[in-house]
Design an enzyme around this catalytic site. Structure first.
Site, PDB file in Angstrom:
ATOM      1  N   SER A 123       0.824  -1.208   0.000  1.00  0.00           N
ATOM      2  CA  SER A 123       0.000   0.000   0.000  1.00  0.00           C
ATOM      3  C   SER A 123       0.860   1.261   0.000  1.00  0.00           C
ATOM      4  O   SER A 123       2.013   1.256   0.452  1.00  0.00           O
ATOM      5  CB  SER A 123      -0.915   0.012   1.219  1.00  0.00           C
ATOM      6  OG  SER A 123      -1.717  -1.147   1.233  1.00  0.00           O
TER       7      SER A 123
HETATM    8  N1  SAM Z   1      -0.377  -5.289   4.132  1.00  0.00           N
HETATM    9  C1  SAM Z   1       0.323  -5.523   2.913  1.00  0.00           C
HETATM   10  C2  SAM Z   1       1.670  -4.874   2.874  1.00  0.00           C
HETATM   11  O1  SAM Z   1       2.027  -4.143   3.796  1.00  0.00           O
HETATM   12  O2  SAM Z   1       2.382  -5.131   1.893  1.00  0.00           O
HETATM   13  C3  SAM Z   1      -0.452  -5.112   1.698  1.00  0.00           C
HETATM   14  C4  SAM Z   1      -1.494  -6.076   1.410  1.00  0.00           C
HETATM   15  S1  SAM Z   1      -2.068  -6.242  -0.232  1.00  0.00           S
HETATM   16  C5  SAM Z   1      -2.832  -4.690  -0.543  1.00  0.00           C
HETATM   17  C6  SAM Z   1      -3.407  -7.340   0.150  1.00  0.00           C
HETATM   18  C7  SAM Z   1      -2.966  -8.715   0.580  1.00  0.00           C
HETATM   19  O3  SAM Z   1      -4.093  -9.392   1.113  1.00  0.00           O
HETATM   20  C8  SAM Z   1      -2.452  -9.572  -0.562  1.00  0.00           C
HETATM   21  O4  SAM Z   1      -1.187 -10.055  -0.264  1.00  0.00           O
HETATM   22  C9  SAM Z   1      -3.474 -10.691  -0.654  1.00  0.00           C
HETATM   23  O5  SAM Z   1      -2.955 -11.928  -1.071  1.00  0.00           O
HETATM   24  C10 SAM Z   1      -3.970 -10.747   0.774  1.00  0.00           C
HETATM   25  N2  SAM Z   1      -5.275 -11.382   0.955  1.00  0.00           N
HETATM   26  C11 SAM Z   1      -6.397 -11.256   0.203  1.00  0.00           C
HETATM   27  N3  SAM Z   1      -7.386 -12.009   0.711  1.00  0.00           N
HETATM   28  C12 SAM Z   1      -6.874 -12.636   1.815  1.00  0.00           C
HETATM   29  C13 SAM Z   1      -7.391 -13.556   2.774  1.00  0.00           C
HETATM   30  N4  SAM Z   1      -8.644 -14.018   2.713  1.00  0.00           N
HETATM   31  N5  SAM Z   1      -6.591 -13.984   3.764  1.00  0.00           N
HETATM   32  C14 SAM Z   1      -5.303 -13.557   3.850  1.00  0.00           C
HETATM   33  N6  SAM Z   1      -4.752 -12.693   2.972  1.00  0.00           N
HETATM   34  C15 SAM Z   1      -5.518 -12.239   1.973  1.00  0.00           C
END
Ligand code: SAM
Length: 213
Positions: A61
């Protein structure tokens, strides 16, 4: 040295200038080496005012949104925090600088293993990881003082609200797959409350209590 200067500029121009005031959040953003959470090819852009790709069609993000969500969690040093969506691990590291322990869940295996390695290298011993669908939270470790979801949900998963301690705060993007609102839910002695913190744009939260895979 080069990255330290870029990080200081990021905090001043993108974070403080836009009204983030929590000293613990500002200190954490000044400390965590964001450039190590992106691929080598993107290191020079790591402190820019935008999200960046981290592979697997996912993103780290924008720095400001990390700061805004972290401030909205109103963390104390003794808090236990759950993060859904580890991604690069950057947000978890920022949380780990402030809170007592961070539990973080990622559903994409290569991202999970990469973040795990980085937490070891950077000695974030207060981060505990799990691989899998985080939309049902982490019942064995609940309740949490704070829960942050870093992917966009179609609705607020009730199961996560149920894992909030008394006084607990949940921050998550809720909306359709293109735009969402950043929503804060908190629990006090009068029950549950909800505040809209404004628009945002995240990748999808995919899972049982999110978007269907
Ligand atoms: N917090 C992260 C960072 O600092 O880099 C950014 C996250 S990215 C915008 C969203 C993340 O959520 C992705 O890596 C995606 O694979 C994960 N995600 C989506 N659905 C999910 C779920 N049900 N459980 C765990 N992770 C999930």
């Amino acid at each position: 040295m080069r990255f330290e200067r870029q990080r200081e500029d990021m905090v001043r121009q993108q974070i403080e200038a836009r009204g983030i005031t929590d000293p613990a959040v500002l200190a954490a953003m000044r400390k965590v080496p964001r450039h190590l959470f992106v691929s080598e090819a993107l290191r020079d852009q790591a402190y820019g005012d935008y999200p960046l790709p981290i592979g697997e069609q996912q993103t780290i993000s924008q720095p400001y949104i990390v700061a805004e969500m972290t401030q909205a969690l109103a963390l104390s040093p003794e808090d236990r925090v759950l993060e859904i969506g580890t991604g690069s691990g950057y947000q978890a590291a920022v949380l780990a600088e402030i809170a007592f322990r961070v539990y973080t869940i990622e559903r994409i295996y290569p991202l999970y293993t990469r973040a795990r390695k980085l937490f070891d290298q950077l000695r974030y011993h207060n981060i505990v990881m799990r691989y899998g669908d985080g939309t049902a939270g982490w019942a064995e470790e609940a309740p949490f003082d704070a829960i942050i979801v870093t992917a966009g949900a179609p609705r607020i998963p009730r199961v996560l609200v149920d894992q909030l301690a008394m006084g607990g705060r949940l921050v998550l993007p809720v909306g359709d797959q293109y735009t969402q609102d950043l929503i804060k839910v908190y629990r006090d002695e009068n029950g549950l409350h909800q505040v809209n913190l404004g628009g945002c744009r995240f990748v999808k939260l995919v899972g049982e209590h999110g978007w269907k895979p």
